[in-house]
Design an enzyme around this catalytic site. Structure first.
Site, PDB file in Angstrom:
ATOM      1  N   GLY A 136       0.784  -1.232  -0.206  1.00 59.26           N
ATOM      2  CA  GLY A 136       0.091  -0.057   0.083  1.00 59.26           C
ATOM      3  C   GLY A 136       0.614   1.414  -0.056  1.00 59.26           C
ATOM      4  N   GLY A 171      -2.264  -6.624   1.843  1.00 61.55           N
ATOM      5  CA  GLY A 171      -1.724  -7.889   2.477  1.00 61.55           C
ATOM      6  C   GLY A 171      -1.976  -9.086   1.358  1.00 61.55           C
TER       7      GLY A 171
HETATM    8  P1  ADP Z   1       4.258  -1.303   2.176  1.00 60.72           P
HETATM    9  O1  ADP Z   1       2.697  -0.672   2.480  1.00 60.72           O
HETATM   10  O2  ADP Z   1       4.635  -0.448   0.960  1.00 60.72           O
HETATM   11  O3  ADP Z   1       4.385  -2.671   2.245  1.00 60.72           O
HETATM   12  P2  ADP Z   1       5.289  -0.631   4.860  1.00 60.72           P
HETATM   13  O4  ADP Z   1       3.702  -0.436   5.203  1.00 60.72           O
HETATM   14  O5  ADP Z   1       5.975  -2.072   5.324  1.00 60.72           O
HETATM   15  O6  ADP Z   1       5.169  -0.422   3.224  1.00 60.72           O
HETATM   16  O7  ADP Z   1       6.061   0.612   5.088  1.00 60.72           O
HETATM   17  C1  ADP Z   1       5.820   1.990   5.127  1.00 60.72           C
HETATM   18  C2  ADP Z   1       6.148   2.869   6.061  1.00 60.72           C
HETATM   19  O8  ADP Z   1       7.731   2.767   6.600  1.00 60.72           O
HETATM   20  C3  ADP Z   1       6.162   4.143   5.669  1.00 60.72           C
HETATM   21  O9  ADP Z   1       5.150   4.798   6.376  1.00 60.72           O
HETATM   22  C4  ADP Z   1       7.595   5.039   6.078  1.00 60.72           C
HETATM   23  O10 ADP Z   1       7.329   6.108   6.887  1.00 60.72           O
HETATM   24  C5  ADP Z   1       8.200   3.802   6.807  1.00 60.72           C
HETATM   25  N1  ADP Z   1       9.602   3.812   7.030  1.00 60.72           N
HETATM   26  C6  ADP Z   1      10.377   3.607   5.700  1.00 60.72           C
HETATM   27  N2  ADP Z   1      11.810   3.813   6.072  1.00 60.72           N
HETATM   28  C7  ADP Z   1      11.590   4.194   7.590  1.00 60.72           C
HETATM   29  C8  ADP Z   1      12.959   4.565   8.353  1.00 60.72           C
HETATM   30  N3  ADP Z   1      13.951   4.099   8.004  1.00 60.72           N
HETATM   31  N4  ADP Z   1      12.404   4.479   9.581  1.00 60.72           N
HETATM   32  C9  ADP Z   1      11.161   4.494   9.966  1.00 60.72           C
HETATM   33  N5  ADP Z   1      10.082   4.199   9.304  1.00 60.72           N
HETATM   34  C10 ADP Z   1      10.334   4.270   7.991  1.00 60.72           C
HETATM   35 MG    MG Z   2       1.991  -0.581   4.371  1.00 63.46          MG
END
Ligand code: ADP
Ligand code: MG
Length: 400
Positions: free
Chosen positions: A356, A379
Site C-alpha cells: 500500500g 496484505g
Molecule cells: P508497504 O505498505 O509498501 O508494504 P510498509 O507498510 O512496510 O510498506 O512501510 C511503510 C512505512 O515505512 C512508511 O510509512 C514509512 O514512513 C516507513 N519507513 C520507511 N523507512 C523508514 C525508516 N528508516 N524509519 C522509520 N520508518 C520508515
Molecule cells: Mg503499509
C-alpha cells in the site's frame, strides 16, 4: 487456475460481482481516489457488453457489523455512474426482500450496487446463512476483489459453493498472473527491493524471496534490524530496530550466503534526531550514526549501488519505501528508486510494485502508471508472493 470471466456464458444472467471498493472518502463523503473504481471497469463493461445484469458488492472501511452512514457505498455508486455508460441503481442493504426484488427486476445492461457488506457482522464471519442470502441475488458469481482475497468472508468464500457458474474477473486474474509468474519464473536477474518500516509482517516473504531472487536490496526502517544483526553488528544509533527480529535477520543473511543471493544493505543514510517535516537531514555513513540519530532514508551511495543493480535486472519486485517518504527531507531515496524503476521499465524490464505505501509513494511522485504492474492488494499481494494460498481464489476452483 479457476475460470476467467470470459469463459462464462452470461447473456441474460444476473451476475454477482465481488469488487474492492474500499476507497478513501473525505469528510463530506466524496471519493478522493477512484483508482479502485476504475480498476473494476474492465469486468463490469465486459459483462454489460455480453448482455448480463451486474450486481456489485463490496465492503468499505471497518463498520464492524453496525450501519455507519459515513461508510455507505452510495457515493461509490454515484462515482461509478459517472464512469460507466449504464444505469446504476443503489440498494439500501446487501440482503433481504427489498434487495431481492431490486435484483430480480434488474434488466440486462443495468447495474445494482449493494450497500456495504460489512454493515453485517456475518460478512467477515463467513456466516453460511448470510452467504446463502447473498447467493439468492444472482445466477453467476464473479470475484474481482484482490484486496480481500487473503480473507475467507461470506461474499468471497462462503457464497461460492452456491454457484455452478463462477470465475475470476479481469483484475483478480491479472493480479494472480503477474504475482505468481514473477515469483515462479522470473526473467533473470531477478531483483527484489524491500523496505518499509518493519521486518515483522514480511517474514514469510523474505524467506521465500531468499529462495528465488538473485539480488535482495534492503532499505527503509527494516534495514537497521539487518545492519545490527550478527555477523554485521553495526551500531545504528536510534534507528528503528526490532530486537525480537534480529535472530531472523541473521538467518536471512545466512540463507542468502548459502544460496548465493546478493544481499545488499545501505552503506549510508539520511539521519535526523527528529521525524518531522522541517527536520534537517544529514547524510552520513551508517557507521557514523551517533546514539541520538535515526536513519530515515537511504543516502546517495546506497541509491547509486541499488540503481546499478537495478540497471542490470530483468525483473524487479519492489515492496516498501526506502525512507519516511511522507516527509520531504526523507523522500529522495524512495523517489530515486521509483524513478529508476520507471526508467528500466521503458527498457523492457518487468517491474512490479506491491504494498500500500509503496503504491502511495509512486502516486506521490506522480510515477504511478510507469511500472509494469502495481498490485492493488496490500496484505493479499504479500501473502500471494510469500507462497500462501488465497482462500478466495482457491474457492473459485471448487465444485458446487
Ligand atoms: P508497504 O505498505 O509498501 O508494504 P510498509 O507498510 O512496510 O510498506 O512501510 C511503510 C512505512 O515505512 C512508511 O510509512 C514509512 O514512513 C516507513 N519507513 C520507511 N523507512 C523508514 C525508516 N528508516 N524509519 C522509520 N520508518 C520508515
Ligand atoms: Mg503499509
Amino acid at each position: 487456475m479457476p475460470k476467467h470471466v470470459k469463459e462464462l456464458a452470461v447473456q441474460g444472467k444476473q451476475v454477482f460481482v465481488r469488487t474492492d471498493y474500499n476507497v478513501p472518502l473525505d469528510a463530506e463523503g466524496n471519493v478522493t481516489d477512484d483508482f479502485r473504481i476504475r480498476a473494476s471497469l474492465p469486468t463490469i463493461e465486459y459483462l454489460l457488453d455480453q448482455g448480463a445484469s451486474v450486481i456489485l458488492a463490496s465492503h468499505l472501511g471497518r463498520p464492524k457489523g453496525a450501519v455507519i452512514p459515513e461508510m455507505s457505498l452510495a457515493p461509490i455508486a454515484s462515482r461509478l455512474a459517472e464512469l460507466v455508460q449504464a444505469e446504476v441503481l443503489f440498494a439500501p442493504d446487501s440482503v433481504g426482500s427489498e434487495v431481492e426484488t431490486l435484483a430480480e427486476n434488474l434488466k440486462p445492461g443495468q447495474i445494482l450496487v449493494l450497500e456495504n457488506l460489512r454493515f453485517h457482522a456475518a460478512e467477515t464471519q463467513n456466516d453460511p446463512e448470510f452467504s446463502k442470502k447473498l447467493a439468492t441475488l444472482a445466477d453467476v458469481f464473479v470475484n474481482d476483489a484482490f484486496g480481500t482475497a487473503h480473507r475467507a468472508h461470506a461474499s468471497n468464500v462462503g457464497i461460492v459453493s452456491h454457484f455452478e457458474e463462477k470465475a475470476a474477473g479481469f483484475l483478480l486474474m491479472k493480479e494472480i498472473e503477474f504475482l505468481v509468474k514473477t515469483i515462479e519464473s522470473p526473467a533473470r536477474p531477478f531483483t527484489v527491493v524491500m523496505g518499509g518500516s518493519k521486518v515483522s509482517g514480511k517474514i514469510d516473504l523474505l524467506k521465500r524471496l531468499a529462495d528465488v531472487a538473485d539480488n535482495i536490496l534492503i532499505g527503509g526502517g527494516m534495514a537497521f534490524t539487518f545492519l545490527s544483526a550478527p555477523p554485521l553488528n553495526h551500531n545504528v544509533g536510534s534507528s528503528l530496530v526490532e530486537e525480537d527480529r534480529i535472530q531472523f535477520a541473521s538467518d536471512v543473511i545466512d540463507l542468502c550466503l548459502a544460496k548465493g543471493v546478493n544481499l545488499v544493505l545501505p552503506s549510508d543514510c539520511i539521519a535526523s534526531r527528529e521525524i518531522k517535516e522541517d527536520a534537517q537531514g544529514q547524510e552520513l555513513p551508517i557507521r557514523a550514526l551517533e546514539d541520538d540519530l535515526m536513519g530515515l532514508d537511504i543516502g546517495h551511495r546506497t541509491r547509486k549501488s541499488f540503481n546499478s543493480i537495478l540497471d542490470e535486472s530483468k525483473t524487479v519486485l519492489w515492496n516498501g519505501p526506502m525512507g519516511v517518504f511522507e516527509m520531504t527531507p526523507f523522500q529522495e531515496g524512495t523517489k530515486a528508486i521509483a524513478e529508476k524503476l520507471c526508467e528500466i521499465t521503458k527498457k523492457g524490464t518487468t517491474t512490479i510494485v506491491g504494498g500500500g505505501d509503496s503504491a502511495a509513494a509512486l502516486k506521490k511522485f506522480k510515477l504511478d502508471g510507469c511500472v509494469t504492474h502495481t498490485s492493488t492488494g496490500g496484505g493479499a499481494s504479500l501473502e500471494l508472493l510469500s507462497g500462501i494460498k488465497l482462500p478466495a481464489f482457491e474457492a473459485l476452483k471448487g465444485a458446487k
